[in-house]
Write an enzyme that holds these catalytic residues in place. Structure first.
Site, PDB file in Angstrom:
ATOM      1  N   GLY A   1       4.071   1.559   2.883  1.00  0.00           N
ATOM      2  CA  GLY A   1       3.722   2.124   1.578  1.00  0.00           C
ATOM      3  C   GLY A   1       3.246   1.093   0.574  1.00  0.00           C
ATOM      4  N   GLU A   2       2.381   1.535  -0.342  1.00  0.00           N
ATOM      5  CA  GLU A   2       1.814   0.703  -1.415  1.00  0.00           C
ATOM      6  C   GLU A   2       1.148  -0.562  -0.870  1.00  0.00           C
ATOM      7  OE1 GLU A   2       4.046   0.217  -4.985  1.00  0.00           O
ATOM      8  OE2 GLU A   2       4.971   2.186  -4.845  1.00  0.00           O
ATOM      9  N   GLY A   3       0.437  -0.395   0.227  1.00  0.00           N
ATOM     10  CA  GLY A   3      -0.268  -1.504   0.856  1.00  0.00           C
ATOM     11  C   GLY A   3       0.460  -1.974   2.098  1.00  0.00           C
TER      12      GLY A   3
END
Length: 594
Positions: free
Chosen positions: A412-414
């Site tokens: 998540g988030e990259g």
């Protein structure tokens, strides 16, 4: 120029425009790649101002009491839902608008203070911490950063109080870590009063419960056939908003409402554009910087829970007439969890302080924090799982849920692999540009201005190559660690220079080289944060008549283990099996289904 070269040049140009268009002050992480130690970014160790510390302590006390009485992480996991009563309670405590200005109903807390709040929630329930992160750290963060006064007046009060909930909608079928590949379209109306949005978003946390969503979509660039990404504020009551899947079943963080929705000719007023038109990708990446910081806080909280559970079990469980805590292989795991939890907290605190100080370019530091803390937490959970043995595998123990919940963190988030390459490539750009100046001048020695720039670049490279950075610790007993860290930064810079000279532009595709460089840089950052915190704690202890700090052994252990890892990463740049790894992978990939 062939098609592949043209595509590469276009990608480089897009990256340059996105990542290097703003101020380029030499921050801590970029300084590492140039052989510098930018001390004032990390030392002395930051603290929350006294005026806010009292308010934070009161909020933490209220939050802990509320969570003790109302938060049941196991039930949230079983029912795959966070009760509205819990959400409302978090709103009353102020968690859902912690960093929003008081004039808009928020608490006006700093990012450092906010991280302490998220750490407390992260200790208890990953679903709830991810929900808060999605609502506050990225959901309304775009409004806080880029909203106009009118937009903030309209949206923030209810969002800050939790009367309304926010979400951040970036991910699509073809756009996850590749944020620039957003395909959702936004076409302006003929009169320019609104935009018509079409497309789908998926894996959006809070999608089904959000009242306001920050949506990224492609808008035409005036006067050309190109498009760029723009951020829009979208509400689910707009005609054409269709929830395709309100709660997508998933392995972990089951309490979060992760959804998939479509926009079918949704008319969004131009007043709902968030930030400059065409700069949505910059909005998204800036917002994610904040989210990655609180991500680190949540992981720190979970790591501390791992440590607590490990200690409790090791002190009570007996095998072979001894408690588990008497066995060295168990002690090894507990010591590692303690050292990593200490480092995660130090790294989170310093990274958050960069935001609070108003510094402008901390994208590398937040990426390092996200990768480091999510990887360390996964190892912490694995270690405590092993200490518990077979009992950890059953649902009456929280560890199986924690393991399921933690696995998303590395994605998540990259995705961590993408961020790892990002750290290496962005970090190497500074010294790479200096080497390019030197090379271009050698190839075209008639350029007078080029010679002057090349001379300056050469002095910078030579200076970094012969000078070991000084690490300004105040405690005498930490001088050895400081000297070792300085020498490792020097060795790291030499290794980066060697890689740039050896591989030149092909290094852009050499991800195994990038990984070692990035891992070394991340451990250098983590070690610096630990040394800074350790130094501050020793100074505090000495002022209070003590000769040692309570976490001395954990800090010392982390530094020693981190230094060993750094040496291993740097040695791997010249002593590795990369050729055979790639040959094996290509051989297998060419025979699918075998």
């Amino acid at each position: 120029m062939n098609k592949l070269d043209a595509q590469r040049q276009n990608e480089i140009q897009q990256a340059e425009e996105l990542l290097f268009a703003g101020p380029q002050a030499l921050g801590f992480a970029k300084g590492l790649f140039q052989g510098h130690f930018v001390a004032d970014w990390v030392m002395p160790y930051p603290g929350i101002p006294v005026a806010q510390q009292g308010e934070l302590d009161g909020t933490l006390k209220e939050l802990r009491q509320f969570l003790d009485e109302h938060l049941d992480a196991a039930e949230i996991d079983r029912k795959a839902d966070i009760p509205r009563s819990v959400i409302d309670g978090l709103g009353r405590v102020g968690v859902l608008g912690m960093t929003a200005p008081k004039e808009y109903g928020g608490r006006g807390f700093s990012q450092m203070a906010n991280c302490k709040i998220l750490e407390e929630i992260g200790r208890r329930c990953a679903s709830t911490s991810v929900f808060v992160n999605a609502h506050h750290s990225i959901g309304i963060r775009a409004l806080l950063l880029f909203g106009t006064h009118e937009q903030n007046q309209r949206w923030l009060p209810k969002l800050s109080m939790g009367e309304q909930l926010g979400a951040f909608a970036l991910t699509e079928k073809e756009a996850g870590s590749d944020a620039a590949n957003v395909q959702m379209q936004a076409r302006p109306s003929e009169d320019g009063s609104h935009f018509v949005l079409n497309g789908e978003k998926r894996y959006i946390t809070n999608a089904a419960i959000a009242d306001v969503l920050t949506v990224m979509a492609r808008t035409p660039v005036p006067g050309s056939d190109k498009t760029s990404i723009t951020a829009f504020l979208v509400t689910p009551d707009m005609p054409g908003f269709e929830m395709l899947e309100a709660r997508m079943p998933k392995m972990g963080i089951r309490g979060t409402a992760t959804g998939r929705f479509a926009l079918r000719d949704v008319k969004v007023p131009k007043e709902n554009i968030l930030g400059p038109p065409g700069k949505g990708l910059k909005v998204a990446l800036t917002v994610l910087d904040f989210g990655r910081t609180t991500f680190g806080a949540c992981c720190t909280g979970a790591a501390k829970t791992c440590l607590r559970l490990a200690i409790e079990h090791a002190n009570t469980r007996k095998q072979f007439n001894k408690t588990l805590g008497n066995f060295h292989l168990v002690q090894k795991k507990i010591a590692r969890i303690a050292a990593d939890a200490y480092a995660m907290e130090a790294m989170t605190t310093i990274t958050a302080s960069l935001i609070d100080r108003g510094l402008e370019d901390y994208m590398l530091e937040t990426a390092m924090l996200k990768v480091f803390t999510t990887e360390r937490l996964w190892e912490c959970i694995n270690d405590v799982f092993q200490i518990y043995g077979g009992s950890a595998y059953f649902v009456d123990c929280p560890l199986e849920r924690m393991m399921r919940d933690a696995r998303i963190n590395q994605i998540g988030e990259g995705a961590n692999e993408v961020l790892t390459s990002f750290v290496a490539l962005v970090g190497m750009r500074g010294p790479g540009m200096e080497f390019k100046e030197i090379y271009d001048t050698m190839m075209k020695p008639t350029r007078e201005r080029g010679f002057a720039k090349a001379w300056t670049a050469g002095k910078h490279r030579l200076g970094a190559a012969v000078r070991v950075p000084e690490i300004p610790v105040r405690s005498a007993e930490l001088r050895w660690f400081a000297n070792q860290l300085g020498r490792l930064i020097w060795r790291f810079n030499v290794a980066v220079n060697r890689a740039l000279i050896t591989y030149r532009e092909p290094i852009l595709d050499m991800q195994l080289v990038q990984e070692r460089i990035a891992n070394a840089a991340m451990d250098l950052f983590a070690s610096t944060c630990v040394l800074s915190r350790h130094d501050a704690e020793l100074q505090f202890a000495q002022r209070n008549g003590s000769s040692s700090s309570p976490d001395k052994f954990a800090a010392d252990l982390f530094l020693r283990q981190s230094f060993r890892r750094i040496r291993h990463f740097l040695a791997g740049l010249t002593d590795n099996e990369d050729k055979w790894v790639l040959a094996t992978a290509n051989s297998v990939l060419s025979k699918p289904g075998s």
